[in-house]
Design a protein around this motif. Structure first.
Motif, mmCIF file in Angstrom:
data_model
loop_
_atom_site.group_PDB
_atom_site.id
_atom_site.type_symbol
_atom_site.label_atom_id
_atom_site.label_comp_id
_atom_site.label_asym_id
_atom_site.label_seq_id
_atom_site.Cartn_x
_atom_site.Cartn_y
_atom_site.Cartn_z
ATOM 1 N N UNK A 62 -1.509 -2.400 -5.099
ATOM 2 C CA UNK A 62 -2.405 -2.323 -3.995
ATOM 3 C C UNK A 62 -1.958 -1.953 -2.443
ATOM 4 N N UNK A 63 -0.514 -1.671 -2.590
ATOM 5 C CA UNK A 63 0.498 -1.176 -1.142
ATOM 6 C C UNK A 63 -0.208 -2.412 -0.172
ATOM 7 N N UNK A 64 -0.129 -3.726 -0.340
ATOM 8 C CA UNK A 64 -0.040 -4.470 0.812
ATOM 9 C C UNK A 64 1.156 -4.805 1.322
ATOM 10 N N UNK A 65 2.354 -4.760 0.860
ATOM 11 C CA UNK A 65 3.311 -5.274 1.239
ATOM 12 C C UNK A 65 4.349 -4.495 2.166
ATOM 13 N N UNK A 66 4.911 -4.973 3.040
ATOM 14 C CA UNK A 66 5.971 -4.411 3.636
ATOM 15 C C UNK A 66 7.475 -4.512 3.123
ATOM 16 N N UNK A 96 -5.309 -12.744 -1.209
ATOM 17 C CA UNK A 96 -5.920 -11.583 -0.982
ATOM 18 C C UNK A 96 -5.752 -11.256 0.513
ATOM 19 N N UNK A 97 -4.466 -11.209 0.752
ATOM 20 C CA UNK A 97 -3.874 -10.998 2.322
ATOM 21 C C UNK A 97 -2.751 -9.681 2.449
ATOM 22 N N UNK A 98 -2.264 -9.517 3.392
ATOM 23 C CA UNK A 98 -0.884 -8.911 3.517
ATOM 24 C C UNK A 98 0.206 -9.547 3.028
ATOM 25 N N UNK A 99 1.343 -8.874 2.611
ATOM 26 C CA UNK A 99 2.290 -9.567 2.087
ATOM 27 C C UNK A 99 3.470 -9.088 2.594
ATOM 28 N N UNK A 100 4.483 -9.970 2.826
ATOM 29 C CA UNK A 100 5.791 -9.539 3.777
ATOM 30 C C UNK A 100 7.018 -9.984 2.671
ATOM 31 N N UNK A 101 7.950 -8.957 2.499
ATOM 32 C CA UNK A 101 9.044 -9.011 1.645
ATOM 33 C C UNK A 101 10.239 -9.109 2.555
#
Length: 426
Positions: free
Chosen positions: A297-301, A333-338
């Motif tokens: 879903x392309x939510x991660x950096x 169901x939010x943005x994700x940080x890696x």
């Protein structure tokens, strides 16, 4: 339609090149001299032979007149063949000049067709060069078309099949009706959905079986405990050895039944620990690709990964990331940080969402089988994602940890560097 266009365009180019070849093969017609003009020139030269200084050239003809000694007596212009050898090399028309029935000189008529043929060959070469260039462009464009519409979708289907084979049914297959696999991708994703439903139904059935076993064990253990307690009282009040032996036998059988019930409960939970894990050395740059594949879903950096060799099972590690991202999609169901962190022994990948995390008292439990946080609500799930991820990481001699961060849940995957697995430095 595009494929037919490519075939038709290529066919037109081939036909054009064949026509050019045929015309080039008929190029000898340019070498044939006009016999009327040749005879006119010969009669005019023979008529003016004794006074070539006043000879007037025949219009439309280029020629040279020489005597038998090779001396040039007349030429219409410079640059023409002036000897027999030059005329032969240029394929000129050469005739003997007669005066009083005696040969007195040579008439060399310039072959105009040679220049025309040379120009025609140059034009043919240009046509061939353009045709080859166009064919190269068509082939290159078609290769790009195949890469985009056939090879890339086929690779996506291959990766999808590997995920399904590995048990990951949460990541959908991206569908594109514009490529030739459009209908197949839709069918494959329907198959994934049906398999997922079947897997969830199976997980629910297992959970129900576990619940049933727990209820039965409780229901059975209660009367067994009562029987054992009554037998202990009877043993204490027994007056004869025979009575004591009977009560001791009843107590022993009650303990045996209790042990069998406990074994039955444990056996229902053993099946998920039989999944094979085969770690190998792999380039850490693959980790970023795996994280991008999991983040469908392309939510991660996702930053660049430090370069090194790690010890992991690529299929199972992909499943670990897939499970983590799937949980984040479902429950946060939010943005994700890696983020990545590398030390002398491990490389750690921290994946943090902004969903508020789970209760502190539930953190030690959510990696267990069939355990989920109390905040999941009505979201479907079997409670196996983090359990399987933790199991796979242990089998790869790594680690999976879960903690609450400032904004949400942080799941950290720790992978052994190559040569550091098992604590043995290579």
């Amino acid at each position: 339609m595009k494929r037919w266009g490519v075939l038709i365009g290529t066919g037109v180019l081939l036909v054009t090149e064949l026509i050019v070849v045929v015309l080039l093969g008929l190029g000898d017609r340019f070498r044939i001299q006009d016999t009327v003009t040749v005879n006119e020139v010969l009669r005019s030269v023979e008529a003016d032979w004794r006074d070539m200084g006043n000879h007037r050239s025949v219009r439309g003809a280029a020629y040279v007149v020489t005597d038998l000694g090779g001396n040039v007596l007349f030429r219409t212009r410079e640059g023409l063949s002036e000897s027999v050898n030059e005329g032969i090399a240029h394929r000129d028309t050469m005739l003997d000049i007669y005066a009083a029935d005696e040969p007195v000189g040579k008439l060399i008529i310039w072959n105009e067709g040679a220049e025309a043929l040379r120009a025609e060959k140059q034009r043919a070469a240009a046509v061939f060069a353009i045709g080859i260039l166009l064919q190269g462009c068509v082939c290159g464009g078609y290769m790009l078309y195949l890469q985009r519409k056939v090879i890339r979708p086929f690779r996506g289907m291959k990766e999808f099949a590997e995920r399904v084979a590995g048990g990951n049914l949460d990541v959908p297959l991206k569908m594109d009706r514009q490529n030739i696999f459009g209908a197949f991708t839709e069918s494959f994703d329907i198959m994934r959905s049906e398999l997922k439903k079947a897997r969830l139904a199976e997980a629910e059935a297992k959970a129900e079986k576990k619940e049933l076993v727990a209820k039965l064990s409780h229901d059975i253990k209660t009367p067994v405990a009562s029987i054992r307690a009554a037998s202990e009282v009877g043993l204490a009040l027994s007056e004869t050895c025979r009575q004591k032996e009977i009560y001791q036998s009843i107590i022993a059988k009650a303990d045996q039944i209790n042990a069998l019930i406990s074994n039955l409960f444990s056996a229902a939970l053993e099946e998920l620990s039989r999944l094979s894990v085969t770690p190998l050395d792999m380039d850490s740059r693959e980790l970023r690709n795996m994280l991008e594949n999991a983040d469908y879903l392309h939510r991660a950096e996702i930053p660049e990964c430090p370069g090194c060799l790690v010890y992991a099972d690529q299929l199972r590690l992909q499943q670990v990331f897939d499970n983590i991202f799937a949980n984040s999609y479902k429950y946060a169901d939010t943005g994700i940080k890696v983020s990545f962190l590398k030390d002398a022994r491990l490389i750690s990948i921290s994946i943090e969402d902004e969903g508020g995390g789970v209760k502190d008292e539930e953190l030690p439990l959510i990696k267990e089988k069939f355990k989920r946080g109390s905040s999941v609500g009505n979201v479907e799930g079997a409670g196996l994602g983090l359990y399987l991820a933790d199991y796979f990481m242990k089998e790869m001699q790594g680690e999976l940890s879960v903690e609450n961060g400032r904004l949400g849940l942080i799941v950290t995957v720790k992978i052994c560097l190559s040569g550091m697995s098992g604590g043995v430095r290579i």
